[in-house]
Write a protein that holds these residues in place. Structure first.
Motif, PDB file in Angstrom:
ATOM      1  N   GLN A  89       0.830  -1.206   0.000  1.00  0.00           N
ATOM      2  CA  GLN A  89       0.000   0.000   0.000  1.00  0.00           C
ATOM      3  C   GLN A  89       0.866   1.258   0.000  1.00  0.00           C
ATOM      4  OE1 GLN A  89      -2.272  -0.566   3.569  1.00  0.00           O
ATOM      5  NE2 GLN A  89      -3.684  -2.045   2.664  1.00  0.00           N
ATOM      6  N   MET A  90       1.893   1.237   0.831  1.00  0.00           N
ATOM      7  CA  MET A  90       2.791   2.380   0.933  1.00  0.00           C
ATOM      8  C   MET A  90       3.500   2.645  -0.386  1.00  0.00           C
ATOM      9  SD  MET A  90       6.218   3.341   1.410  1.00  0.00           S
ATOM     10  CE  MET A  90       7.123   2.070   2.255  1.00  0.00           C
ATOM     11  N   ALA A  91       3.978   1.586  -1.037  1.00  0.00           N
ATOM     12  CA  ALA A  91       4.681   1.725  -2.307  1.00  0.00           C
ATOM     13  C   ALA A  91       3.756   2.301  -3.381  1.00  0.00           C
ATOM     14  CB  ALA A  91       5.233   0.373  -2.748  1.00  0.00           C
ATOM     15  N   HIS A  92       2.498   1.879  -3.358  1.00  0.00           N
ATOM     16  CA  HIS A  92       1.532   2.425  -4.320  1.00  0.00           C
ATOM     17  C   HIS A  92       1.332   3.915  -4.081  1.00  0.00           C
ATOM     18  CE1 HIS A  92      -1.909   2.638  -7.007  1.00  0.00           C
ATOM     19  NE2 HIS A  92      -2.587   3.250  -6.043  1.00  0.00           N
ATOM     20  N   SER A 107      10.207   6.175  -5.146  1.00  0.00           N
ATOM     21  CA  SER A 107       9.041   5.293  -5.256  1.00  0.00           C
ATOM     22  C   SER A 107       9.440   3.920  -5.790  1.00  0.00           C
ATOM     23  CB  SER A 107       7.970   5.922  -6.167  1.00  0.00           C
ATOM     24  OG  SER A 107       8.324   5.843  -7.536  1.00  0.00           O
ATOM     25  N   GLN A 108      10.453   3.883  -6.674  1.00  0.00           N
ATOM     26  CA  GLN A 108      10.926   2.599  -7.184  1.00  0.00           C
ATOM     27  C   GLN A 108      11.671   1.816  -6.091  1.00  0.00           C
ATOM     28  OE1 GLN A 108      10.070   1.410 -10.384  1.00  0.00           O
ATOM     29  NE2 GLN A 108       8.757   3.170  -9.972  1.00  0.00           N
ATOM     30  N   ILE A 109      12.362   2.528  -5.236  1.00  0.00           N
ATOM     31  CA  ILE A 109      13.015   1.876  -4.097  1.00  0.00           C
ATOM     32  C   ILE A 109      11.962   1.197  -3.219  1.00  0.00           C
ATOM     33  CG2 ILE A 109      14.214   2.354  -1.909  1.00  0.00           C
ATOM     34  CD1 ILE A 109      15.874   4.433  -3.455  1.00  0.00           C
ATOM     35  N   TRP A 110      10.896   1.932  -2.921  1.00  0.00           N
ATOM     36  CA  TRP A 110       9.828   1.342  -2.095  1.00  0.00           C
ATOM     37  C   TRP A 110       9.087   0.230  -2.844  1.00  0.00           C
ATOM     38  CZ3 TRP A 110      10.965   1.790   2.471  1.00  0.00           C
ATOM     39  CH2 TRP A 110      11.320   2.992   3.088  1.00  0.00           C
ATOM     40  N   ARG A 111       8.999   0.353  -4.149  1.00  0.00           N
ATOM     41  CA  ARG A 111       8.336  -0.689  -4.941  1.00  0.00           C
ATOM     42  C   ARG A 111       9.092  -2.014  -4.820  1.00  0.00           C
ATOM     43  NH1 ARG A 111       7.398  -0.257 -11.503  1.00  0.00           N
ATOM     44  NH2 ARG A 111       6.135  -2.148 -11.766  1.00  0.00           N
ATOM     45  N   LEU A 123       8.259  -8.622   9.338  1.00  0.00           N
ATOM     46  CA  LEU A 123       9.601  -8.405   8.791  1.00  0.00           C
ATOM     47  C   LEU A 123      10.631  -8.763   9.849  1.00  0.00           C
ATOM     48  CD1 LEU A 123      10.902  -5.395   6.768  1.00  0.00           C
ATOM     49  CD2 LEU A 123      12.002  -5.948   8.931  1.00  0.00           C
ATOM     50  N   ARG A 124      11.560  -9.650   9.471  1.00  0.00           N
ATOM     51  CA  ARG A 124      12.682 -10.002  10.343  1.00  0.00           C
ATOM     52  C   ARG A 124      13.986  -9.593   9.659  1.00  0.00           C
ATOM     53  NH1 ARG A 124       8.952 -14.208  11.312  1.00  0.00           N
ATOM     54  NH2 ARG A 124       8.519 -14.497  13.556  1.00  0.00           N
ATOM     55  N   ALA A 125      15.082  -9.875  10.298  1.00  0.00           N
ATOM     56  CA  ALA A 125      16.387  -9.420   9.827  1.00  0.00           C
ATOM     57  C   ALA A 125      16.652  -9.827   8.375  1.00  0.00           C
ATOM     58  CB  ALA A 125      17.486  -9.948  10.740  1.00  0.00           C
ATOM     59  N   GLU A 126      16.494 -11.110   8.069  1.00  0.00           N
ATOM     60  CA  GLU A 126      16.770 -11.575   6.710  1.00  0.00           C
ATOM     61  C   GLU A 126      15.817 -10.941   5.694  1.00  0.00           C
ATOM     62  OE1 GLU A 126      16.844 -15.774   6.455  1.00  0.00           O
ATOM     63  OE2 GLU A 126      18.660 -16.002   7.685  1.00  0.00           O
ATOM     64  N   ASP A 127      14.575 -10.706   6.123  1.00  0.00           N
ATOM     65  CA  ASP A 127      13.606 -10.051   5.237  1.00  0.00           C
ATOM     66  C   ASP A 127      14.049  -8.635   4.913  1.00  0.00           C
ATOM     67  OD1 ASP A 127      11.916 -12.320   5.443  1.00  0.00           O
ATOM     68  OD2 ASP A 127      11.121 -11.555   7.335  1.00  0.00           O
ATOM     69  N   LEU A 128      14.572  -7.934   5.907  1.00  0.00           N
ATOM     70  CA  LEU A 128      15.038  -6.569   5.695  1.00  0.00           C
ATOM     71  C   LEU A 128      16.189  -6.544   4.696  1.00  0.00           C
ATOM     72  CD1 LEU A 128      15.057  -3.567   6.310  1.00  0.00           C
ATOM     73  CD2 LEU A 128      16.484  -4.044   8.315  1.00  0.00           C
ATOM     74  N   ALA A 129      17.124  -7.463   4.845  1.00  0.00           N
ATOM     75  CA  ALA A 129      18.267  -7.519   3.918  1.00  0.00           C
ATOM     76  C   ALA A 129      17.795  -7.816   2.493  1.00  0.00           C
ATOM     77  CB  ALA A 129      19.266  -8.568   4.387  1.00  0.00           C
ATOM     78  N   ASP A 130      16.892  -8.787   2.356  1.00  0.00           N
ATOM     79  CA  ASP A 130      16.368  -9.131   1.031  1.00  0.00           C
ATOM     80  C   ASP A 130      15.623  -7.945   0.411  1.00  0.00           C
ATOM     81  OD1 ASP A 130      17.398 -11.670   1.321  1.00  0.00           O
ATOM     82  OD2 ASP A 130      15.496 -12.581   1.912  1.00  0.00           O
ATOM     83  N   ALA A 131      14.854  -7.248   1.248  1.00  0.00           N
ATOM     84  CA  ALA A 131      14.066  -6.118   0.749  1.00  0.00           C
ATOM     85  C   ALA A 131      14.962  -4.971   0.296  1.00  0.00           C
ATOM     86  CB  ALA A 131      13.096  -5.633   1.837  1.00  0.00           C
ATOM     87  N   CYS A 132      16.035  -4.731   1.020  1.00  0.00           N
ATOM     88  CA  CYS A 132      16.973  -3.667   0.625  1.00  0.00           C
ATOM     89  C   CYS A 132      17.644  -4.001  -0.704  1.00  0.00           C
ATOM     90  CB  CYS A 132      18.029  -3.473   1.714  1.00  0.00           C
ATOM     91  SG  CYS A 132      17.404  -2.663   3.214  1.00  0.00           S
ATOM     92  N   ARG A 133      17.992  -5.268  -0.910  1.00  0.00           N
ATOM     93  CA  ARG A 133      18.612  -5.666  -2.174  1.00  0.00           C
ATOM     94  C   ARG A 133      17.636  -5.505  -3.329  1.00  0.00           C
ATOM     95  NH1 ARG A 133      23.093  -5.040  -3.739  1.00  0.00           N
ATOM     96  NH2 ARG A 133      24.002  -6.163  -1.953  1.00  0.00           N
ATOM     97  N   GLU A 134      16.394  -5.943  -3.138  1.00  0.00           N
ATOM     98  CA  GLU A 134      15.397  -5.818  -4.201  1.00  0.00           C
ATOM     99  C   GLU A 134      15.072  -4.347  -4.463  1.00  0.00           C
ATOM    100  OE1 GLU A 134      12.905  -6.949  -7.238  1.00  0.00           O
ATOM    101  OE2 GLU A 134      14.357  -8.160  -6.121  1.00  0.00           O
ATOM    102  N   ALA A 135      15.094  -3.535  -3.417  1.00  0.00           N
ATOM    103  CA  ALA A 135      14.849  -2.094  -3.558  1.00  0.00           C
ATOM    104  C   ALA A 135      15.914  -1.468  -4.456  1.00  0.00           C
ATOM    105  CB  ALA A 135      14.844  -1.421  -2.190  1.00  0.00           C
ATOM    106  N   SER A 136      17.162  -1.816  -4.212  1.00  0.00           N
ATOM    107  CA  SER A 136      18.257  -1.278  -5.014  1.00  0.00           C
ATOM    108  C   SER A 136      18.144  -1.737  -6.466  1.00  0.00           C
ATOM    109  CB  SER A 136      19.603  -1.720  -4.423  1.00  0.00           C
ATOM    110  OG  SER A 136      20.670  -1.344  -5.267  1.00  0.00           O
ATOM    111  N   ALA A 137      17.893  -3.017  -6.659  1.00  0.00           N
ATOM    112  CA  ALA A 137      17.805  -3.559  -8.016  1.00  0.00           C
ATOM    113  C   ALA A 137      16.672  -2.908  -8.801  1.00  0.00           C
ATOM    114  CB  ALA A 137      17.612  -5.074  -7.956  1.00  0.00           C
ATOM    115  N   THR A 138      15.530  -2.714  -8.157  1.00  0.00           N
ATOM    116  CA  THR A 138      14.384  -2.109  -8.824  1.00  0.00           C
ATOM    117  C   THR A 138      14.658  -0.664  -9.198  1.00  0.00           C
ATOM    118  OG1 THR A 138      12.889  -3.563  -7.598  1.00  0.00           O
ATOM    119  CG2 THR A 138      11.918  -1.617  -8.622  1.00  0.00           C
ATOM    120  N   ALA A 139      15.330   0.067  -8.312  1.00  0.00           N
ATOM    121  CA  ALA A 139      15.654   1.467  -8.593  1.00  0.00           C
ATOM    122  C   ALA A 139      16.587   1.574  -9.797  1.00  0.00           C
ATOM    123  CB  ALA A 139      16.284   2.113  -7.367  1.00  0.00           C
TER     124      ALA A 139
END
Length: 563
Positions: A89-92, A107-111, A123-139
């Motif tokens: 919802q936030m990313a939208h 917005s692409q980072i949040w997407r 969200l746990r530690a590993e989820d945060l790391a995965d989300a940051c990587r996907e955020a960077s890749a999407t941006a």
């Protein structure tokens, strides 16, 4: 967000800050977003000041704040407890409210962040790391030609730090500390990666904004305030070389490693925090990294030496310059104005982003179906452009952004609309007008887009305004308050008078094969003054047609088209 707000929210949702050190649910993520917005708002003016060019369009901070406000508005009243759904919802909200290039990339980072958390309850530690990587890749994927030394570089450093930290701890606070430290270091490196930043003496504004957003989340997790701070609101930092955002009274940036045994990281953090500003203390019982801004660098260094062996000691004079800015300056609304031009539902509709009333009339007279008011310092959001697209009766729409900082927001409408939308990436108003004149309603969309893009290549744009600060860019030295001229967006001249700089710019533009010079005068210029300038230009170029049109644009005395 004050401490009382935090306690009230935690009481209502049931998750304490202690719980959130290891697991964050939907309401917990909402609190992080709210805290990051609050902290970003306080640094809005300082981020705006980090503009490479000394022109009145330093609005990165404003664009990022408006993007985050839209993200927060999307989730503010949501009762959802699933963190993946809240993130989506936030990313939208961020996408729909994205303004300017910095807002769109954010917005692409949040997407990407939300995509990684899809359907996750918490969200746990590993989820945060995965989300940051996907955020960077999407941006990175969202930018046609990624450039290092920008917010993209900072996002990548954040992802690297998150992946490294998760191998050491599952404490989200400790991971965020490492993330924030890495973001801070990456921001400091941006001038070394992008020469234009180094020449202007600033760090990347978008990267600084991302750092502030993450720092706001960390402050909340630590229980530190993120509410309004008048001192922050009134001071603005122009960064020189390795200064991220100095505060008045703190002259030195101090960093070092302490190597020892049984080091008390929390105790060290408490002591360092009392010494100065922007404290960051991370590590483990054997190695602790310290960063702080202080007036006396000897204090933290002596303290560190009392704890163990010091390594990699760095002390730098931040040499901050301060200016007065207004953090919450009014944001001009961006509204859609429909043209009286009738457009058939099976034809091609045109949307144009235009900065002034006079220019709006020009575009409407040339057949534009919907005008979105916006431009320098008032970039429209993705939703503003989308609403204009949807307001037209045609199934095929061409969008003319007419500003390089609006192009990315306009591009997002292609995915969001069911219509066939093409973006003709006009960077300036004269390019948009040239493109419109090439539009043939009897031709198909593809042929028209190609013709419009070719037409833009035949026009040169000169802009005349006042320098907002002293700077050296492209080898041109400028003093604050001087008249400056830009050629196709590049700073090219400065001087004492509007007439002198305008004529100097026209002499520098290759106009040998040109036939028409059009002066679009701004809201602060009288018609009489514009006609006087036109007479001077006619005397210089008697063989050319000189036209004078009331543009009504803010900030820029003249926008000049040479074609």
């Amino acid at each position: 967000m004050t401490a009382e707000d935090m306690r009230s929210e935690q009481s209502r949702t049931g998750q304490s800050r202690a719980d959130a050190r290891y697991v964050v649910d939907g309401p917990g993520f909402k609190r992080l977003v709210k805290a990051s917005l609050g902290w970003l708002q306080q640094h809005q003016a300082a981020i705006n000041a980090l503009n490479v060019y000394p022109v009145p369009d330093g609005d990165t901070g404003t664009n990022m704040v408006l993007t985050m406000r839209s993200a927060w508005s999307e989730i503010a009243e949501s009762p959802e407890r699933n963190v993946g759904k809240v993130a989506r919802q936030m990313a939208h909200g961020a996408l729909m409210g994205a303004r300017g290039n910095s807002g769109v990339i954010l917005s692409q980072i949040w997407r990407g962040f939300a995509r990684s958390l899809d359907e996750k309850a918490v969200l746990r530690a590993e989820d945060l790391a995965d989300a940051c990587r996907e955020a960077s890749a999407t941006a990175y994927k969202g930018v046609v030609k990624p450039v290092e030394g920008t917010i993209l570089t900072v996002a990548k450093a954040v992802a690297d730090a998150a992946e490294d930290a998760v191998d050491r701890t599952d404490d989200l606070v400790r991971i965020l500390e490492r993330i924030v430290f890495a973001a801070h270091e990456a921001v400091l490196l941006t001038p070394s990666l992008l020469s234009v930043l180094e020449e202007a003496g600033v760090v990347d504004a978008g990267g600084q904004g991302l750092f502030i957003i993450l720092e706001g989340m960390l402050r909340y997790m630590r229980g530190e305030p993120v509410a309004e701070d008048a001192r922050l609101a009134d001071s603005v930092d122009l960064v020189s070389e390795r200064m991220p955002h100095a505060e008045v009274g703190y002259d030195y940036d101090v960093q070092f490693l302490v190597v020892g045994e049984s080091l008390d990281v929390d105790g060290i953090r408490e002591s360092i925090t009392e010494m100065g500003d922007c404290p960051l203390v991370v590590g483990d019982p054997t190695t602790v990294k310290v960063h702080v801004h202080v007036s006396d660098p000897g204090k933290p260094i002596s303290y560190g030496a009392s704890l163990g062996s010091l390594r990699d000691v760095v002390v730098e004079d931040m040499q901050a310059q301060y200016q007065d800015f207004i953090v919450d300056r009014p944001i001009a609304s961006t509204r859609v104005a429909s043209s009286s031009t009738t457009q058939e539902s099976d034809g091609i509709g045109v949307v144009a982003v235009v900065p002034g009333e006079g220019l709006a009339r020009v575009f409407q007279s040339l057949g534009v179906g919907a005008v979105v008011r916006g431009g320098q310092t008032m970039n429209p959001s993705t939703q503003d452009v989308l609403e204009a697209v949807e307001s037209l009766p045609t199934d095929q729409v061409v969008v003319l952004p007419n500003n390089s900082n609006v192009i990315m927001a306009a591009e997002q409408t292609r995915e969001l609309s069911d219509k066939q939308v093409e973006i003709v990436s006009s960077r300036f108003v004269p390019e948009g007008i040239a493109a419109l004149l090439a539009l043939n309603y009897q031709a198909d969309l593809e042929a028209n887009v190609e013709a419009m893009r070719r037409a833009m290549e035949d026009v040169e744009t000169v802009e005349i305004t006042l320098a907002t600060r002293s700077a050296t860019v492209n080898g041109v030295q400028v003093a604050g308050g001087e008249v400056i001229g830009l050629h196709n967006g590049e700073l090219a001249a400065s001087g004492d008078t509007i007439e002198g700089v305008t004529r100097q710019m026209l002499h520098e533009v290759d106009s040998e094969d040109s036939e028409i010079i059009t002066l679009y005068y701004g809201e602060d210029v009288t018609e009489e003054d514009a006609q006087k300038l036109a007479e001077l230009v006619r005397a210089d170029w008697p063989q050319m047609d000189i036209e004078v049109i009331a543009g009504g644009q803010p900030h820029y005395h003249y926008i000049v088209s040479v074609e």
